[in-house]
Design a protein around this motif. Structure first.
Motif, PDB file in Angstrom:
ATOM      1  N   UNK A 189       0.814  -1.221   0.000  1.00  0.00           N
ATOM      2  CA  UNK A 189       0.000   0.000   0.000  1.00  0.00           C
ATOM      3  C   UNK A 189       0.846   1.269   0.000  1.00  0.00           C
ATOM      4  N   UNK A 190       2.160   1.137   0.126  1.00  0.00           N
ATOM      5  CA  UNK A 190       3.047   2.298   0.220  1.00  0.00           C
ATOM      6  C   UNK A 190       3.601   2.623  -1.157  1.00  0.00           C
ATOM      7  N   UNK A 191       3.190   3.769  -1.689  1.00  0.00           N
ATOM      8  CA  UNK A 191       3.655   4.214  -2.994  1.00  0.00           C
ATOM      9  C   UNK A 191       5.143   4.539  -2.927  1.00  0.00           C
ATOM     10  N   UNK A 192       5.926   3.967  -3.851  1.00  0.00           N
ATOM     11  CA  UNK A 192       7.364   4.183  -3.868  1.00  0.00           C
ATOM     12  C   UNK A 192       8.114   3.218  -2.985  1.00  0.00           C
ATOM     13  N   UNK A 193       7.396   2.273  -2.372  1.00  0.00           N
ATOM     14  CA  UNK A 193       8.023   1.321  -1.458  1.00  0.00           C
ATOM     15  C   UNK A 193       8.614   0.122  -2.165  1.00  0.00           C
ATOM     16  N   UNK A 194       9.413  -0.611  -1.432  1.00  0.00           N
ATOM     17  CA  UNK A 194      10.044  -1.838  -1.897  1.00  0.00           C
ATOM     18  C   UNK A 194       8.965  -2.841  -2.297  1.00  0.00           C
ATOM     19  N   UNK A 195       9.117  -3.474  -3.443  1.00  0.00           N
ATOM     20  CA  UNK A 195       8.155  -4.461  -3.916  1.00  0.00           C
ATOM     21  C   UNK A 195       8.495  -5.820  -3.310  1.00  0.00           C
ATOM     22  N   UNK A 196       8.261  -5.954  -2.021  1.00  0.00           N
ATOM     23  CA  UNK A 196       8.545  -7.186  -1.292  1.00  0.00           C
ATOM     24  C   UNK A 196       7.694  -7.182  -0.022  1.00  0.00           C
ATOM     25  N   UNK A 197       7.464  -8.364   0.553  1.00  0.00           N
ATOM     26  CA  UNK A 197       6.619  -8.425   1.754  1.00  0.00           C
ATOM     27  C   UNK A 197       7.373  -8.036   3.029  1.00  0.00           C
ATOM     28  N   UNK A 198       8.092  -6.915   2.993  1.00  0.00           N
ATOM     29  CA  UNK A 198       8.872  -6.462   4.145  1.00  0.00           C
ATOM     30  C   UNK A 198       8.233  -5.207   4.728  1.00  0.00           C
ATOM     31  N   UNK A 199       7.976  -5.250   6.024  1.00  0.00           N
ATOM     32  CA  UNK A 199       7.463  -4.096   6.751  1.00  0.00           C
ATOM     33  C   UNK A 199       8.532  -3.653   7.736  1.00  0.00           C
ATOM     34  N   UNK A 200       8.728  -2.341   7.801  1.00  0.00           N
ATOM     35  CA  UNK A 200       9.667  -1.755   8.751  1.00  0.00           C
ATOM     36  C   UNK A 200       8.865  -0.907   9.729  1.00  0.00           C
ATOM     37  N   UNK A 201       9.088  -1.109  11.010  1.00  0.00           N
ATOM     38  CA  UNK A 201       8.475  -0.283  12.050  1.00  0.00           C
ATOM     39  C   UNK A 201       9.591   0.560  12.660  1.00  0.00           C
ATOM     40  N   UNK A 202       9.484   1.878  12.538  1.00  0.00           N
ATOM     41  CA  UNK A 202      10.536   2.793  12.982  1.00  0.00           C
ATOM     42  C   UNK A 202      10.084   3.566  14.211  1.00  0.00           C
ATOM     43  N   UNK A 203      10.893   3.516  15.255  1.00  0.00           N
ATOM     44  CA  UNK A 203      10.677   4.298  16.471  1.00  0.00           C
ATOM     45  C   UNK A 203      11.621   5.494  16.369  1.00  0.00           C
ATOM     46  N   UNK A 204      11.074   6.686  16.334  1.00  0.00           N
ATOM     47  CA  UNK A 204      11.890   7.869  16.088  1.00  0.00           C
ATOM     48  C   UNK A 204      11.322   9.079  16.825  1.00  0.00           C
ATOM     49  N   UNK A 205      11.989  10.203  16.719  1.00  0.00           N
ATOM     50  CA  UNK A 205      11.577  11.444  17.382  1.00  0.00           C
ATOM     51  C   UNK A 205      11.288  11.205  18.869  1.00  0.00           C
TER      52      UNK A 205
END
Length: 185
Positions: A75-91
């Protein structure tokens, strides 16, 4: 102590490439890795561990539900075409006891594409990261992994957390496995 392992992840690599380049790990000891920076785009929330411990105030379960119902990494436009999800903890407001932003999304391979208003793009900086692995039924295995991380840093260790960005790698082809990279100096 953790040993330094070369690990230059190219977010365009396939999940099988990623898995083949990471050495097998002892589930108790983290591995120090050097990591090139990359960007992640996805929906986000601003929360704290204290809020997440209270069912009424917890936002992370709903964030994951929205992300997965929208189609996950595809669902992420411009994202990697693979079944990989990244969860980022930031700020991070301060440390793991303060407020932080969590972005759940896909690693970007292009800046182009439609940006949804509710999506945030964040940068994972170049740097040193301690890699912790977890396995088993999610989300329990993920929660247990974060508990190991908190316990590790409560001890006498040679690293300090940077609180710039920490991230989880969730590979859809290995749903019972998670990798958590914690930024250190």
């Amino acid at each position: 102590p953790a040993s330094v392992q070369p690990f230059d992840w190219d977010p365009r690599c396939s999940p099988s490439d990623l898995a083949s380049r990471v050495p097998p790990l002892d589930m108790k000891e983290p591995i120090l890795t050097g990591h090139k920076g990359f960007r992640v785009r996805g929906p986000n929330v601003r929360t704290s561990n204290e809020d997440e411990a209270t069912v009424r105030r917890a936002q992370i379960p709903d964030l994951w539900k929205r992300y997965l119902e929208a189609g996950g990494p595809q669902s992420i436009s411009g994202g990697l075409d693979a079944p990989v999800t990244i969860a980022v903890y930031t700020h991070y407001e301060s440390d793991h006891t303060g407020m932080y932003t969590l972005v759940v999304g896909a690693p970007l391979v292009t800046a182009e594409g439609t940006k949804k208003l509710e999506h945030k793009t964040c940068e994972i900086p170049d740097g040193s990261y301690l890699l912790f692995e977890g396995g088993g039924s999610m989300p329990k295995a993920l929660i247990d992994t974060w508990q190991r991380i908190y316990a590790y840093f409560d001890g006498d260790v040679p690293y300090q957390r940077t609180y710039e960005a920490d991230f989880e790698v969730h590979d859809g082809s290995s749903p019972d496995h998670v990798e958590v990279y914690v930024g250190v100096r």
